[in-house]
Design a protein around this motif. Structure first.
Motif, PDB file in Angstrom:
ATOM      1  N   LEU A  77      -3.843  -5.385  -6.566  1.00 27.24           N
ATOM      2  CA  LEU A  77      -4.280  -4.036  -6.217  1.00 27.24           C
ATOM      3  C   LEU A  77      -4.552  -4.012  -4.719  1.00 27.24           C
ATOM      4  CD1 LEU A  77      -6.864  -3.681  -9.113  1.00 27.24           C
ATOM      5  CD2 LEU A  77      -4.477  -2.942  -9.112  1.00 27.24           C
ATOM      6  N   THR A  78      -3.855  -3.154  -3.988  1.00 33.18           N
ATOM      7  CA  THR A  78      -3.936  -3.215  -2.528  1.00 33.18           C
ATOM      8  C   THR A  78      -4.543  -1.971  -1.875  1.00 33.18           C
ATOM      9  OG1 THR A  78      -1.577  -2.675  -2.604  1.00 33.18           O
ATOM     10  CG2 THR A  78      -2.152  -4.947  -2.074  1.00 33.18           C
ATOM     11  N   LYS A  79      -4.921  -0.947  -2.676  1.00 31.93           N
ATOM     12  CA  LYS A  79      -5.552   0.234  -2.080  1.00 31.93           C
ATOM     13  C   LYS A  79      -7.068   0.167  -2.266  1.00 31.93           C
ATOM     14  CE  LYS A  79      -3.702   3.794  -0.955  1.00 31.93           C
ATOM     15  NZ  LYS A  79      -3.496   4.239   0.460  1.00 31.93           N
ATOM     16  N   ARG A 134       0.843  -1.207   0.000  1.00 33.98           N
ATOM     17  CA  ARG A 134       0.000   0.000   0.000  1.00 33.98           C
ATOM     18  C   ARG A 134       0.872   1.249   0.000  1.00 33.98           C
ATOM     19  NH1 ARG A 134      -2.959  -2.910   3.796  1.00 33.98           N
ATOM     20  NH2 ARG A 134      -2.190  -1.675   5.558  1.00 33.98           N
ATOM     21  N   ALA A 135       1.978   1.189   0.733  1.00 35.60           N
ATOM     22  CA  ALA A 135       2.849   2.359   0.844  1.00 35.60           C
ATOM     23  C   ALA A 135       3.751   2.516  -0.381  1.00 35.60           C
ATOM     24  CB  ALA A 135       3.699   2.246   2.102  1.00 35.60           C
ATOM     25  N   GLU A 136       4.229   1.393  -0.907  1.00 38.10           N
ATOM     26  CA  GLU A 136       5.277   1.483  -1.939  1.00 38.10           C
ATOM     27  C   GLU A 136       4.807   1.139  -3.337  1.00 38.10           C
ATOM     28  OE1 GLU A 136       8.294  -1.200  -0.633  1.00 38.10           O
ATOM     29  OE2 GLU A 136       8.710  -0.081   1.213  1.00 38.10           O
ATOM     30  N   SER A 137       3.876   0.197  -3.449  1.00 35.96           N
ATOM     31  CA  SER A 137       3.587  -0.364  -4.772  1.00 35.96           C
ATOM     32  C   SER A 137       2.151  -0.888  -4.851  1.00 35.96           C
ATOM     33  CB  SER A 137       4.560  -1.520  -5.007  1.00 35.96           C
ATOM     34  OG  SER A 137       5.139  -1.425  -6.244  1.00 35.96           O
ATOM     35  N   PRO A 138       1.171   0.035  -4.803  1.00 30.87           N
ATOM     36  CA  PRO A 138      -0.227  -0.427  -4.720  1.00 30.87           C
ATOM     37  C   PRO A 138      -0.747  -1.113  -5.991  1.00 30.87           C
ATOM     38  CG  PRO A 138      -0.128   1.988  -4.754  1.00 30.87           C
ATOM     39  CD  PRO A 138       1.286   1.503  -4.655  1.00 30.87           C
ATOM     40  N   VAL A 139       0.010  -0.974  -7.093  1.00 29.42           N
ATOM     41  CA  VAL A 139      -0.306  -1.744  -8.302  1.00 29.42           C
ATOM     42  C   VAL A 139       0.960  -2.525  -8.617  1.00 29.42           C
ATOM     43  CG1 VAL A 139      -1.059  -1.653 -10.712  1.00 29.42           C
ATOM     44  CG2 VAL A 139      -1.795   0.135  -9.115  1.00 29.42           C
TER      45      VAL A 139
END
Lengths: 391, 107
Positions: free
Chosen positions: A43-45, A27-32
């Motif tokens: 996808l984490t957001k 979520r902080a670094e690489s949400p896709v």
């Protein structure tokens, strides 16, 4: 724009044993992120997972190559879009509405919960996961569906075999052989019960689908019941076990939940904290972009509800179980056309009936060794044991 | 912008302004109006955006469709002649000033 970065380090084992620290980092670094071990773009957001699920034209559920097809011996509504999905969903969702659950089924659910809870021994250590959560979820579902003649053992076994088959992305023969055998058993029971449910309508899903004015084909009626078996036992089971863990490891919150009778809030928080269904796949139908990256047509994106439910943009300290949040806009039931059809049933049975009844019967129930509880699962997640002392 | 008033079950009023083309459900959810859940995002699958159109606005909001009618059967609170799924009411300038009443519960 560029394609999303590709990760080769994250393993399926890591995602199954302890995914949450990974999701927090993503979520902080690489949400896709394209994660090689999953073959999917994760996808984490929360904004991304919701946007994808709310846009079925661009992000389709229709996957012709899904192992669900052989596992269920049908192309099921879970993997359809648009009108086709709507018609089949409507046929079964009539049995799952709040009105029907409250007025017609409530007393039966209460009696079933009483029966199963009354069987539990006082003063002993009991694994509630195996001795209550699974069997009670199976029994309630058998009644809703109109197949109460099936035993708890059959319901749970069929469910697991369907799930194993549906997740058989390696297309190995054994899981399909096992799901085939389960399909034979289910088809035989459905055929045997058909005349009864037709002649004596009982408001169950099977009965409603058989006696509808404009019924869907018999093959789809069977498929719908199987989808409900595959998708209707593990989730309430895992939800119940997760909520119990959350409450028993947070005695202050448990006391407050009791005082306020806030069982419905405890339910929502449990499924937010550890969503029983953690991830879903969608097929990309046109070249598009998400979170600043190109997402090509034909790609499969995976919405990680588990991570959306702890997104810092929506939740303060989302990593912690905290029943009394101001707002709890979790995505545990999904979004869009495939929003969980069993949401009302789950809220009613687990949140309003089983939880209060269990704590009423065993007011001093405790979990003496929470570190013994094992959590598992990437697609589906929950504790796989819950050794509590019943008092 | 189009003005919509949501009257909660306890009588509390929330007035918001929304863009043309959004639904009464979307407008409520994006403005944090309590009492509209809209869990399925407007695909007529959950009946948690149930509302009662104010008498004065009934003619302008139009009739509910057959599909909407069937989904409303599942709503958690009483369904009346003025019941609608708010995801199915799209805002246009003729609805500026719309008033909808919210049911006691959605779940």
């Amino acid at each position: 724009m560029a394609l999303a970065p590709l990760d080769g380090a994250i393993t399926l084992d890591q995602l199954s044993s302890d995914p949450y620290p990974i999701y927090r980092r993503l979520r902080a670094e690489s949400p896709v992120l394209r994660v090689a071990s999953t073959g999917r773009t994760l996808l984490t957001k929360a904004a991304l997972t919701k946007a994808v699920k709310d846009n079925p034209e661009l992000f389709s559920s229709d996957d012709p190559q899904t192992p669900m097809k052989p596992a269920f011996r049908a192309h099921t509504l879970m993997r359809k879009d648009g009108r086709e999905h709507f018609v089949e969903r409507k046929a079964i969702s009539k049995a799952l509405t709040p009105t029907r659950i409250k007025t017609d089924w409530g007393p039966l659910y209460e009696r079933l919960a009483e029966d199963y809870i009354a069987r539990l021994p006082r003063g002993e250590t009991v694994d509630l996961f195996t001795d209550l959560c699974g069997p009670l979820a199976a029994r309630i579902l058998a009644h809703i569906l109109g197949i109460p003649e099936a035993s708890d053992e059959q319901m749970m076994r069929w469910s697991q075999l369907l799930i194993d088959g549906a997740g058989n992305f390696g297309w190995k023969p054994e899981p399909f052989a096992a799901s085939d055998a389960a399909n034979d058993e289910m088809d035989a029971l459905f055929a045997e019960l058909e005349p009864i449910r037709r002649v004596e309508p009982d408001g169950s899903a099977y009965s409603l689908m058989l006696t509808a004015d404009d019924p869907i084909p018999m093959s789809q009626i069977h498929a719908n019941i199987k989808i409900a078996i595959g998708g209707g036992i593990n989730e309430p089971r895992d939800a119940l076990a997760t909520i119990l863990y959350g409450l028993l490891t947070n005695p202050d919150q448990l006391a407050e939940v009791r005082a306020q009778e806030a069982w419905d809030k405890a339910f929502e928080e449990g499924i937010r904290w550890v969503a029983p269904i953690q991830a879903s796949s969608r097929l990309v139908t046109e070249d598009t972009e998400l979170g600043g990256f190109d997402i090509p047509k034909g790609d499969t994106v995976m919405t990680i509800q588990a991570s959306a439910n702890r997104d810092e943009e929506l939740f303060e300290d989302g990593e912690s179980f905290f029943v009394f949040r101001d707002k709890n806009p979790h995505q545990a039931f999904g979004n869009g056309p495939h929003h969980c059809a069993g949401a009302h049933v789950a809220r009613r049975t687990v949140g309003k009936i089983i939880l209060p009844m269990l704590f009423d019967r065993f007011p001093n129930m405790s979990l003496p060794n929470p570190e013994e509880v094992v959590w598992k699962g990437f697609g589906f997640r929950g504790p796989i044991n819950l050794p509590v002392v019943l008092n | 912008m189009i003005r919509v008033t949501y009257v909660a079950h306890d009588g509390a009023e929330t007035v918001i302004e929304a863009e043309e083309g959004t639904s009464v459900m979307q407008a409520a959810v994006s403005n944090d109006v309590d009492g509209i859940v809209g869990e399925c995002g407007g695909s007529m699958m959950c009946a948690t955006c149930h509302c009662y159109v104010d008498e004065a606005w009934e003619a302008k909001t139009g009739q509910r469709s057959d599909d909407e009618d069937e989904m409303l059967e599942g709503a958690a609170s009483e369904v009346t002649g003025r019941s609608r799924l708010s995801c199915q009411i799209k805002l246009d300038p003729s609805l500026d000033g719309l008033v909808v009443h919210l049911p006691e519960e959605q779940l």
